[in-house]
Design an enzyme around this catalytic site. Structure first.
Site, PDB file in Angstrom:
ATOM      1  N   ASP A  47       0.828  -1.220   0.000  1.00  0.00           N
ATOM      2  CA  ASP A  47       0.000   0.000   0.000  1.00  0.00           C
ATOM      3  C   ASP A  47       0.858   1.264   0.000  1.00  0.00           C
ATOM      4  O   ASP A  47       0.731   2.125   0.874  1.00  0.00           O
ATOM      5  CB  ASP A  47      -0.937   0.012   1.209  1.00  0.00           C
ATOM      6  CG  ASP A  47      -1.760  -1.255   1.340  1.00  0.00           C
ATOM      7  OD1 ASP A  47      -2.051  -1.876   0.299  1.00  0.00           O
ATOM      8  OD2 ASP A  47      -2.115  -1.633   2.467  1.00  0.00           O
ATOM      9  N   GLU A 218     -11.167  -1.457  -4.376  1.00  0.00           N
ATOM     10  CA  GLU A 218     -10.554  -0.768  -3.252  1.00  0.00           C
ATOM     11  C   GLU A 218      -9.456   0.168  -3.755  1.00  0.00           C
ATOM     12  O   GLU A 218      -9.166   0.241  -4.945  1.00  0.00           O
ATOM     13  CB  GLU A 218      -9.995  -1.778  -2.244  1.00  0.00           C
ATOM     14  CG  GLU A 218      -8.938  -2.711  -2.800  1.00  0.00           C
ATOM     15  CD  GLU A 218      -8.534  -3.790  -1.817  1.00  0.00           C
ATOM     16  OE1 GLU A 218      -9.284  -4.064  -0.864  1.00  0.00           O
ATOM     17  OE2 GLU A 218      -7.443  -4.372  -2.004  1.00  0.00           O
ATOM     18  N   HIS A 284      -3.061  -1.226  -5.473  1.00  0.00           N
ATOM     19  CA  HIS A 284      -3.023  -0.174  -4.454  1.00  0.00           C
ATOM     20  C   HIS A 284      -2.025   0.919  -4.848  1.00  0.00           C
ATOM     21  O   HIS A 284      -0.960   1.065  -4.246  1.00  0.00           O
ATOM     22  CB  HIS A 284      -2.702  -0.710  -3.077  1.00  0.00           C
ATOM     23  CG  HIS A 284      -3.165   0.242  -2.008  1.00  0.00           C
ATOM     24  ND1 HIS A 284      -4.290   0.017  -1.256  1.00  0.00           N
ATOM     25  CD2 HIS A 284      -2.687   1.456  -1.632  1.00  0.00           C
ATOM     26  CE1 HIS A 284      -4.468   1.043  -0.434  1.00  0.00           C
ATOM     27  NE2 HIS A 284      -3.516   1.935  -0.657  1.00  0.00           N
TER      28      HIS A 284
END
Length: 348
Positions: A47, A218, A284
């Protein structure tokens, strides 16, 4: 395994044509001597997030139990920058554990960190949300971080980000809606307060967004084109799948980000695994620019081999984003450690 348990394990245990890297060289050693670099920037960094302030780059990634920042003037030499812990969670409370997906933003002369966390004693989807810290100092690696609390989103969720468009600030995140993770956007009254009703702008309705046994969107990230068109990247599928990938939403210039009908989803991922380069499960991402906004770059994490799932083996990589004549972003195919790339403009 329950959905919450799977998410905990996964998260930290943890179309547009792809343009070739025309100036990259396969002779890695020679290219680096000539001023190039190779991915990944670090051996570990799930991330990842990069933001530039002046000539200084600040980097963060998921640590799990704290928030830490690296700062450097040469992002390709990130490994030489010391990691500085700036915040540790309380022993109990709504933000006590599973500290994920931090983002550092400079807003109105202050620094803000948006991060995902779970409540003590309840490390599951129903007790997970996005929180905000504030620092009035000039250097985010110093000074005091003030806890501004949890953003009052309509759903529990993860991966919060903020952006400004047409003079208004918005917040986007991955919302838990039934068995799915969907993308939601809402206006902001200030950097820690949401305002008005949320809009779900995308759902996991493509086959590539449903790999690994979950329906997941996401990690939303905003990207504004030179011509004012809106883009929002996101990660689709379960992060433990090698087919975890990056998708793209677009909206015409002048659109209202809260109008779900304005957004169009690119059918296929814009960045996907590249076995020939030993790049698996890329996702991400975030975006940053070089000094003077001369170049746009993407940062994302990926695994260096198959079947590695969601562990700290996910490592940060950067590549330049080009723009075509219509103002659409063109993403290069993921480059592994065998392919040297030109360094960002302005690198010392």
């Amino acid at each position: 395994m329950s959905r919450g348990a799977i998410l905990l394990l996964a998260a930290f245990s943890g179309c547009l044509a792809a343009a070739p890297e025309a100036t990259a060289q396969t002779n890695t050693g020679t290219a680096i001597e000539a001023g190039g670099f190779v991915n990944p920037l670090l051996p570990s960094g799930p991330d990842p997030w990069i933001v530039r302030d002046g000539s200084t780059y600040y980097y963060m990634n998921t640590q799990g139990n704290r928030l830490a920042i690296r700062k450097t003037q040469d992002i390709t030499r990130l490994a030489d920058a010391p990691e500085i812990t700036v915040w540790t969670p309380p022993a109990a409370g709504p933000n006590a554990q599973s500290i994920w997906a931090p983002e550092l933003h400079r807003i109105h002369g202050k620094w803000y960190i948006y991060y995902t966390a779970a409540a003590s004693g309840h490390d599951d989807d129903a007790h997970r949300g996005i929180f905000v810290l504030e620092n009035a100092g000039r250097d985010p690696t110093r000074g005091k971080w003030t806890d501004r609390g949890q953003l009052k989103t309509e759903h529990t969720g993860i991966d919060g980000t903020t952006f400004v468009y047409s003079g208004k600030r918005y917040f986007a995140y991955s919302a838990y809606v039934g068995p799915d993770s969907e993308l939601a956007i809402v206006a902001m009254a200030n950097p820690w307060t949401l305002q008005g009703k949320e809009t779900i702008i995308a759902r996991p309705d493509r086959a590539w967004e449903r790999q690994g046994g979950r329906q997941i969107l996401e990690g939303p990230e905003f990207l504004r084109a030179p011509n004012g068109k809106l883009y929002l990247t996101y990660s689709g599928s379960a992060c433990w799948s090698d087919d975890y990938a990056i998708g793209l939403l677009s909206a015409p210039a002048g659109s209202d980000p809260l109008d779900a009908t304005a957004w169009t989803k690119t059918p296929d991922p814009v960045i996907a695994k590249s076995p020939e380069q030993d790049v698996y499960a890329p996702g991400h991402n975030g975006f940053f620019t070089t000094p003077g906004d001369r170049e746009t770059w993407i940062v994302y994490h990926a695994n260096p081999g198959p079947g590695m799932q969601c562990t700290p083996k996910r490592s940060p990589r950067i590549q330049r984003v080009e723009w075509d004549r219509e103002g659409r972003p063109v993403f290069a195919k993921p480059a592994g450690s065998a392919l040297a790339l030109p360094r960002p403009a302005g690198a010392p």
